[in-house]
Motif scaffolding. Structure first.
Motif, PDB file in Angstrom:
ATOM      1  N   PRO A 108       0.815  -1.220   0.000  1.00  0.00           N
ATOM      2  CA  PRO A 108       0.000   0.000   0.000  1.00  0.00           C
ATOM      3  C   PRO A 108       0.853   1.278   0.000  1.00  0.00           C
ATOM      4  O   PRO A 108       1.889   1.336   0.679  1.00  0.00           O
ATOM      5  CB  PRO A 108      -0.792  -0.112   1.301  1.00  0.00           C
ATOM      6  CG  PRO A 108       0.006  -1.009   2.175  1.00  0.00           C
ATOM      7  CD  PRO A 108       0.909  -1.842   1.317  1.00  0.00           C
ATOM      8  N   ILE A 109       0.449   2.242  -0.792  1.00  0.00           N
ATOM      9  CA  ILE A 109       1.056   3.572  -0.759  1.00  0.00           C
ATOM     10  C   ILE A 109      -0.067   4.539  -0.418  1.00  0.00           C
ATOM     11  O   ILE A 109      -1.083   4.597  -1.114  1.00  0.00           O
ATOM     12  CB  ILE A 109       1.653   3.981  -2.128  1.00  0.00           C
ATOM     13  CG1 ILE A 109       2.692   2.964  -2.616  1.00  0.00           C
ATOM     14  CG2 ILE A 109       2.218   5.396  -2.082  1.00  0.00           C
ATOM     15  CD1 ILE A 109       4.053   3.076  -1.998  1.00  0.00           C
ATOM     16  N   LEU A 110       0.117   5.273   0.665  1.00  0.00           N
ATOM     17  CA  LEU A 110      -0.959   6.133   1.157  1.00  0.00           C
ATOM     18  C   LEU A 110      -0.755   7.581   0.735  1.00  0.00           C
ATOM     19  O   LEU A 110       0.344   8.124   0.868  1.00  0.00           O
ATOM     20  CB  LEU A 110      -0.983   6.027   2.687  1.00  0.00           C
ATOM     21  CG  LEU A 110      -2.173   6.651   3.379  1.00  0.00           C
ATOM     22  CD1 LEU A 110      -3.457   5.909   3.008  1.00  0.00           C
ATOM     23  CD2 LEU A 110      -1.967   6.634   4.888  1.00  0.00           C
ATOM     24  N   LEU A 111      -1.804   8.191   0.210  1.00  0.00           N
ATOM     25  CA  LEU A 111      -1.791   9.639  -0.048  1.00  0.00           C
ATOM     26  C   LEU A 111      -2.581  10.263   1.093  1.00  0.00           C
ATOM     27  O   LEU A 111      -3.811  10.352   1.035  1.00  0.00           O
ATOM     28  CB  LEU A 111      -2.440   9.955  -1.394  1.00  0.00           C
ATOM     29  CG  LEU A 111      -1.590   9.644  -2.619  1.00  0.00           C
ATOM     30  CD1 LEU A 111      -2.409   9.726  -3.893  1.00  0.00           C
ATOM     31  CD2 LEU A 111      -0.419  10.587  -2.716  1.00  0.00           C
ATOM     32  N   PRO A 112      -1.899  10.660   2.145  1.00  0.00           N
ATOM     33  CA  PRO A 112      -2.602  11.045   3.373  1.00  0.00           C
ATOM     34  C   PRO A 112      -3.239  12.425   3.271  1.00  0.00           C
ATOM     35  O   PRO A 112      -2.900  13.199   2.377  1.00  0.00           O
ATOM     36  CB  PRO A 112      -1.469  11.073   4.410  1.00  0.00           C
ATOM     37  CG  PRO A 112      -0.258  11.445   3.622  1.00  0.00           C
ATOM     38  CD  PRO A 112      -0.443  10.877   2.244  1.00  0.00           C
ATOM     39  N   THR A 113      -4.169  12.698   4.187  1.00  0.00           N
ATOM     40  CA  THR A 113      -4.664  14.079   4.287  1.00  0.00           C
ATOM     41  C   THR A 113      -3.515  14.929   4.821  1.00  0.00           C
ATOM     42  O   THR A 113      -2.590  14.409   5.446  1.00  0.00           O
ATOM     43  CB  THR A 113      -5.869  14.181   5.254  1.00  0.00           C
ATOM     44  OG1 THR A 113      -5.510  13.592   6.501  1.00  0.00           O
ATOM     45  CG2 THR A 113      -7.095  13.484   4.701  1.00  0.00           C
ATOM     46  N   ILE A 114      -3.567  16.215   4.526  1.00  0.00           N
ATOM     47  CA  ILE A 114      -2.467  17.074   4.935  1.00  0.00           C
ATOM     48  C   ILE A 114      -2.885  17.987   6.079  1.00  0.00           C
ATOM     49  O   ILE A 114      -4.079  18.240   6.293  1.00  0.00           O
ATOM     50  CB  ILE A 114      -1.941  17.917   3.754  1.00  0.00           C
ATOM     51  CG1 ILE A 114      -3.036  18.833   3.196  1.00  0.00           C
ATOM     52  CG2 ILE A 114      -1.406  17.015   2.638  1.00  0.00           C
ATOM     53  CD1 ILE A 114      -2.507  19.840   2.187  1.00  0.00           C
ATOM     54  N   GLY A 115      -1.902  18.460   6.825  1.00  0.00           N
ATOM     55  CA  GLY A 115      -2.179  19.358   7.944  1.00  0.00           C
ATOM     56  C   GLY A 115      -1.167  20.487   7.954  1.00  0.00           C
ATOM     57  O   GLY A 115      -0.136  20.417   7.274  1.00  0.00           O
TER      58      GLY A 115
END
Ligand SMILES: Nc1ncnc2c1ncn2[C@@H]1O[C@H](COP(=O)(O)OP(=O)(O)O)[C@@H](O)[C@H]1O
Ligand SMILES: [Mg+2]
Length: 341
Positions: free
Chosen positions: A210-217
């Protein structure tokens, strides 16, 4: 706004549009993209050496996971289209080492198969059964030396409207990757539910990285977003103007973009477009306000760049074109399948 009363003349639109088109075609190679590229290269070069040595082990895959607007489609398309070591038939040969398929609706096994065949340059085979179609795909993949097939919005493929075909889809995917004469590696991109769907089958999930495109902060991505603003604004010879030089602005921008990287970039190009169209010399907070207003079509009380207490505003609900995070039906189908098996 300073230029609010001005009627846009055609010549300005003509002048500005190509500049914006150039900006929109830019790709930012962010951290998850680097991971994706590294993982893809591993699979690619392993596969090449297996082929040279006459081995055909079962293929492996990558699952690119993120919410709508995170940048999945953009990242995988970039990876495939611009990869220096992939032959996509540019040399005029039949070879096509990677094929990208947007999962159609309805995402039945048969219809996804037909769409895949078409992506291989083959016409519809609607009089064929699903099994026949998938063995044709296998045949074409081998003939064209296809190493990878990408399915975008893959959660819909594994779990289509009824959820009844989950088992058949998983079987099809596994046999595609395990074929003794020619196995195909899969790149699946999709919503977070995709991970749960892959986890329904342990043989399947262990084949995927899995490669995650995370939410950003603000804390984790503030400096990166700031750099993008400065770079993009500089590229069109504008200055960073009033109201966009502080922490509060970046927090609002990220909030207004539903914390998604891709939407944030779109918001930045949108504001630059507003500024260019207005003939301004700098990009200001007003241009971001206008961008959100036209994207969301809402009053300023719901505009995160304006509202005093913006944190309660659900930007994703307001923005057009970005689906809900987790479609309910997927969760229902996953629960149902778990209970049944
Ligand atoms: N790495 C990137 N560099 C520049 N723009 C990006 C990047 N990733 C996403 N975007 C922008 O964000 C928008 C949404 O991205 P997209 O790939 O469609 O998201 P998803 O497929 O996850 O819904 C794209 O149209 C593009 O303008
Ligand atoms: Mg997409």
């Amino acid at each position: 706004m300073a230029h609010g009363g001005e009627i846009m003349d055609g010549s300005r639109i003509q002048e500005v549009s190509p500049v914006i088109a150039d900006l929109k075609s830019r790709f930012i190679a962010h951290e998850p993209y680097t991971q994706l590229r590294t993982q893809f290269d591993r699979l690619l070069y392993q596969r090449r050496s297996d082929i040279l040595a006459g081995r055909m082990p079962e293929a492996r895959g990558i699952a690119v996971i993120g919410n709508s607007g995170s940048g999945k489609t953009t990242a995988v398309e970039r990876l495939i289209e611009k990869h220096p070591a992939l032959n996509l038939g540019q040399d005029g040969s039949e070879v096509c080492e990677a094929v990208s398929v947007r999962v159609p609706s309805p995402a039945t096994l048969k219809f996804v198969g037909e769409t895949t065949l078409r992506s291989f340059g083959f016409p519809l085979a609607s009089n064929k059964t699903s099994n026949q179609i998938w063995s044709m795909i296998q045949f074409h993949a081998q003939a064209r030396k296809t190493l990878f097939v990408h399915y975008d919005e893959a959660q819909d493929f594994i779990c289509n409207t009824s959820g009844k075909e989950i088992e058949d889809v998983i079987k099809t995917i596994k046999s595609f990757m395990q074929d003794q004469t020619w196995s195909v590696g899969l790149i699946l991109s999709g919503m977070p539910a995709l991970k749960d769907l892959l986890n329904l089958d342990s043989q399947l999930s262990r084949r995927f990285k899995p490669i995650l495109l995370p939410t950003i902060g603000y804390t984790s991505h503030g400096p990166e977003i700031w750099e993008i603003i400065e770079t993009y604004v500089g590229l069109v010879d504008l200055a960073v103007g009033k109201g966009i030089n502080q922490k509060d602005f970046l927090q609002r921008l990220i909030h207004a973009s539903a914390s998604e990287f891709g939407i944030t970039v779109e918001m930045i190009t949108g504001a630059i477009e507003e500024a260019l169209m207005a003939g301004a010399s700098s990009v200001t907070k007003d241009h971001f306000i206008a961008t959100f207003r036209s994207r969301a079509g809402c009053v300023d009380a719901l505009n995160p760049f304006v509202a005093l207490d913006y944190r309660g505003i659900d930007a994703r609900k307001l923005l057009d074109g970005f689906d809900e995070v987790e479609p309910q039906r997927l969760n229902h189908a996953i629960q149902h399948w778990r209970k049944a098996s």
